[in-house]
Design a protein around this motif. Structure first.
Motif, PDB file in Angstrom:
ATOM      1  N   ILE A 194      -6.785  -2.284  -1.244  1.00  0.00           N
ATOM      2  CA  ILE A 194      -6.544  -1.276  -2.278  1.00  0.00           C
ATOM      3  C   ILE A 194      -7.778  -0.404  -2.479  1.00  0.00           C
ATOM      4  CG2 ILE A 194      -6.102  -0.949  -4.742  1.00  0.00           C
ATOM      5  CD1 ILE A 194      -4.417  -3.540  -4.620  1.00  0.00           C
TER       6      ILE A 194
ATOM      7  N   LEU B 278       0.812  -1.213   0.000  1.00  0.00           N
ATOM      8  CA  LEU B 278       0.000   0.000   0.000  1.00  0.00           C
ATOM      9  C   LEU B 278       0.850   1.270   0.000  1.00  0.00           C
ATOM     10  CD1 LEU B 278      -3.036  -0.959   2.266  1.00  0.00           C
ATOM     11  CD2 LEU B 278      -3.014  -0.605  -0.211  1.00  0.00           C
TER      12      LEU B 278
ATOM     13  N   LEU C 122      -9.046   0.744  -7.936  1.00  0.00           N
ATOM     14  CA  LEU C 122      -8.890  -0.659  -8.322  1.00  0.00           C
ATOM     15  C   LEU C 122      -9.758  -0.894  -9.550  1.00  0.00           C
ATOM     16  CD1 LEU C 122      -7.781  -3.491  -7.801  1.00  0.00           C
ATOM     17  CD2 LEU C 122      -9.715  -3.891  -6.271  1.00  0.00           C
TER      18      LEU C 122
END
Length: 367
Positions: free
Chosen positions: A107, A75, A115
């Protein structure tokens, strides 16, 4: 910045698909966390770009585990690249033994990241054997923790079923593989490696919708399909099963299919929804909480709208949402014998409501 999460147990096929994305999508980069030595506390981050340049370095983690890798390195890496603005797409090339759901949810929770898609890449020459494999991940050096006892079939099924795009390796055997993948995940688009995936990169993948679609307590499965020797059959009945007869038949039921999933109702536990998950010879049973028809009316407001809507789709005035709803997918499966075996486990009218002194599923009782 757009994110494409690419998963798959078959490393070579997955790497080819990731490299194809890098070649065809401008301003793209790929990141892969190599967990092959995670048992020794080592995780390496490998970054690739369209020029073929690859940079590898060991990452420092509080603990060497998959969840720590996502939280403490993946991340932050994605957020740094989103902030510097040099890339329009980052392809997350996931380690073989990881399931996509937790990564996708992490995400999607970050507003700086979009995403776009979750793709699972499969080697068509290995698909059927691996979906039916009894091997544990550790047998192939793909485990991600000391106590990781997941099987190859279990992980591959979850990779296939979660994705919105399934990518087939460029080798032959596509027709059979398509039939199996289509029945395991009817919601996914199926493409061949080398196909233009740009149309899937302008979307936004919704992890909540994927979770609702897959949750056995709510899901609705194909009623029946048979294509190129691949069969799926869904067994739905409005009578409970006898716990001892079901227990005696479990081994035979599980052995008939590559994949089983759904919910079932026992005469010994009329208020408990039980969840069925089978991967070849591996069977997992757990409590899915109470059937909605077992709840007092005042408690219905605490149930999610999605769960209520799903239950009401086939609500019965007598038994409510209680029912058998089990789906099985296999190759060369004798569906008639399987259905007859399941029917033999149903409780008779005289058995419904009686006391069961020996309940092999007693540990799952809500009471």
């Amino acid at each position: 910045m757009r994110i494409a999460l690419v998963t798959g147990l078959h490393a070579e096929a997955r790497t080819e698909a990731v490299d194809e994305l890098l070649r065809t999508v401008p301003r793209s980069v790929a990141v892969h966390h190599d967990m092959g030595d995670i048992g020794d506390g080592v995780v390496r981050r490998v970054v690739r770009d369209p020029s073929g340049t690859s940079r590898s370095e060991q990452v420092e983690l509080d603990h060497a585990c998959a969840s720590c890798t996502v939280r403490e390195d993946l991340l932050p890496f994605l957020l740094r690249h989103a902030a510097d603005g040099r890339h329009d797409l980052c392809v997350v090339d996931s380690w073989e033994g990881l399931e996509p759901r937790s990564i996708a949810e992490s995400i999607a929770a970050r507003p700086e990241l979009r995403l776009a898609s979750v793709a699972t890449v499969v080697d068509t020459s290995r698909l059927t054997s691996d979906v039916g494999s009894p091997d544990e991940l550790g047998d192939r050096g793909l485990d991600i923790a000391q106590d990781d006892t997941r099987t190859v079939a279990e992980v591959l099924n979850r990779q296939v079923e979660y994705a919105n795009v399934l990518v087939l390796s460029a080798e032959g055997g596509h027709s059979h593989a398509r039939a199996l993948l289509r029945q395991l995940n009817p919601a996914a688009a199926i493409v061949t490696s080398g196909a233009d995936l740009s149309g899937f990169l302008d979307q936004r993948f919704d992890p909540e919708s994927a979770h609702r679609r897959l949750k056995p307590a709510w899901a609705h499965y194909l009623d029946h399909d048979e294509t190129r020797g691949v069969s799926t059959v869904t067994w739905t009945r409005k009578r409970p099963m006898h716990p001892e007869r079901l227990s005696d038949a479990l081994e035979r039921i599980v052995a008939t299919s590559l994949r089983g999933r759904g919910r079932f109702w026992l005469a010994s536990q009329p208020d408990t929804l039980l969840v069925w998950e089978s991967h070849q010879d591996l069977l997992m049973v757990e409590s899915g909480g109470p059937w909605l028809s077992a709840l007092p009316e005042a408690a219905m407001d605490l149930v999610s709208p999605d769960r209520r809507a799903t239950a009401l789709l086939d609500w019965d005035p007598t038994v409510g949402d209680r029912r058998q709803h089990l789906s099985f997918t296999g190759v060369g499966m004798d569906t008639a014998s399987l259905l007859a075996l399941l029917d033999s486990c149903l409780a008779t009218e005289t058995e419904v409501g009686q006391e069961f002194q020996n309940d092999p599923f007693a540990e799952f009782s809500e009471g």
